[in-house]
Design an enzyme around this catalytic site. Structure first.
Site, PDB file in Angstrom:
ATOM      1  N   GLY A   1      68.843  84.762  40.108  1.00 41.92           N
ATOM      2  CA  GLY A   1      70.393  85.070  39.878  1.00 41.92           C
ATOM      3  C   GLY A   1      71.265  85.558  40.942  1.00 41.92           C
ATOM      4  O   GLY A   1      70.925  85.078  42.198  1.00 41.92           O
TER       5      GLY A   1
ATOM      6  N   GLU B   1      58.712  68.358  63.314  1.00 43.63           N
ATOM      7  CA  GLU B   1      57.451  67.365  63.422  1.00 43.63           C
ATOM      8  C   GLU B   1      57.474  66.227  62.927  1.00 43.63           C
ATOM      9  O   GLU B   1      56.379  65.837  62.166  1.00 43.63           O
ATOM     10  CB  GLU B   1      56.134  68.397  63.293  1.00 43.63           C
ATOM     11  CG  GLU B   1      56.135  69.263  64.500  1.00 43.63           C
ATOM     12  CD  GLU B   1      54.903  69.942  64.120  1.00 43.63           C
ATOM     13  OE1 GLU B   1      53.797  69.439  63.876  1.00 43.63           O
ATOM     14  OE2 GLU B   1      54.850  71.348  64.507  1.00 43.63           O
TER      15      GLU B   1
END
Length: 390
Positions: free
Chosen positions: A346, A370
């Site tokens: 939260g 990559e």
């Protein structure tokens, strides 16, 4: 951060030696890496001493031959080491993966003389590597790179700029892909360049969303002279070398992604067991329990996928398609799991008092590096349906 220590992953490891190795890595991670991760990432501090420690422990050359200082470990084991390190701090886990990527060309394509001269220091001598393929205008289309290497007697003169280089400015050596011939992939050659070579300079590091402790910078090659004895492989073979390294490197990214996701789940689960609302731990509420179950399932699926690809590699079988799948799935899963972890916590999850917001920011880059996940889909589709006809 929660007070509960993360539970060790129940791993399937091939030998007693590998089980001892993972126990050592977990101990180092919990003692030397995890406690300082939040503070050092916030301040942007690169933990070079951690990489020195990992080198001294033999952990920077795990997937390479013991003849030259490597650990003789299969990828199945090496990747699980990366996962443990990335769970403690992505800057370290990904840094080890990039270092391994930088060693790949020489280990796989260098001459015996080159390997004997350079690999011991690269694999276990405290050195740290960088991998120089991308450029400001050549990212996903890496074959269009324009950094040049021009022959000058027994030397090559390198001129150009590399971009998005992990360890840029702090690496002791760089594997550099440069154009020595015709346009396209056939005109590219690989070189091993010392990090302190005259004419090699680093730009100011990029200001990134996450992984602030890992320097990412452009490298400028202004007439850098490199002996032909530091050319890796044949002239024009560089792109083949680069692709082979990236297949292996994508598995490293997948393992790091699972590590980040596992760390986020550990934090979310510990918080859910401790936090009480309406007189009960929030882990008692079905909606949240189902969210945790989905997070754990994504992690287990990702781990199984990267290990399956690793075992193909260890068996000497083709694994390019599976590596792309693992990179795609694991990094998308890490993004989803870390986002859900923030939701579980939260308002607290949105603060820097808990690590899940950092893990969420770090997960994002794994979908990009990559080979973006869009590129991974192209690779997978090419294996399935062949190249596009247009």
């Amino acid at each position: 951060m929660t007070d509960r220590a993360p539970q060790p992953v129940d791993r399937q490891l091939p030998t007693e030696e590998s089980r001892d190795l993972l126990a050592l890595v977990r101990e180092i991670a919990q003692r030397e890496i995890r406690p300082r991760a939040a503070e050092e990432e916030d301040s942007g501090r690169f933990p070079r001493e951690v990489f020195t420690l990992l080198s001294e422990a033999g952990l920077l050359g795990l997937p390479y031959a013991g003849d030259f200082g490597g650990g003789d470990q299969p990828y199945e084991v090496y990747l699980q080491v990366l996962e443990e390190l990335a769970a403690a701090r992505l800057t370290v886990g990904l840094g080890v993966s990039v270092h391994s990527l930088a060693c790949h060309g020489l280990a796989g394509y260098g001459t015996k003389e080159q390997q004997a001269e350079h690999l011991p220091a690269m694999l276990g001598g405290g050195l740290l590597g960088a991998y120089c393929l991308s450029e400001p205008a050549a990212g996903s289309d890496a074959a269009s790179l324009v950094t040049k290497a021009v022959r000058d007697g027994d030397d090559w003169i390198l001129t150009g700029t590399k971009a998005w280089i992990t360890h840029g400015g702090v690496a002791d050596f760089c594997t550099v892909l440069a154009r020595t011939g015709v346009p396209g992939p056939k005109g590219i050659t690989a070189f091993l360049v010392p990090g302190d070579a005259p004419g090699l300079t680093a730009a100011v590091p990029e200001k990134k969303m996450g992984m602030k402790g890992s320097p990412t910078a452009q490298l400028h090659f202004d007439g850098v002279r490199v002996p032909d004895a530091r050319r890796i492989g044949e002239e024009g073979q560089g792109f083949t070398i680069a692709l082979a390294a990236l297949d292996a490197g994508r598995l490293g990214i997948a393992a790091c992604a699972v590590g980040v996701a596992q760390a986020a789940l550990d934090e979310a689960l510990a918080y859910a067991l401790d936090r009480k609302q309406f007189g009960h731990p929030i882990a008692d509420f079905q909606g949240l329990r189902f969210m945790l179950a989905d997070m754990a399932t994504k992690i287990e699926a990702g781990r199984a996928l990267y290990l399956s690809a690793a075992r193909l590699r260890d068996a000497g079988k083709p694994f390019s398609r599976q590596a792309a799948m693992a990179k795609l799935f694991c990094t998308d899963a890490a993004m989803a799991v870390t986002t859900d972890a923030v939701q579980v916590l939260g308002g607290y999850g949105y603060t820097a008092d808990f690590p899940v917001e950092r893990l969420m920011r770090e997960a994002k880059v794994l979908q990009i590096v990559e080979g973006t996940n869009q590129i991974q889909r192209m690779v997978i589709a090419r294996h399935l349906a062949g190249p596009e006809s247009r």
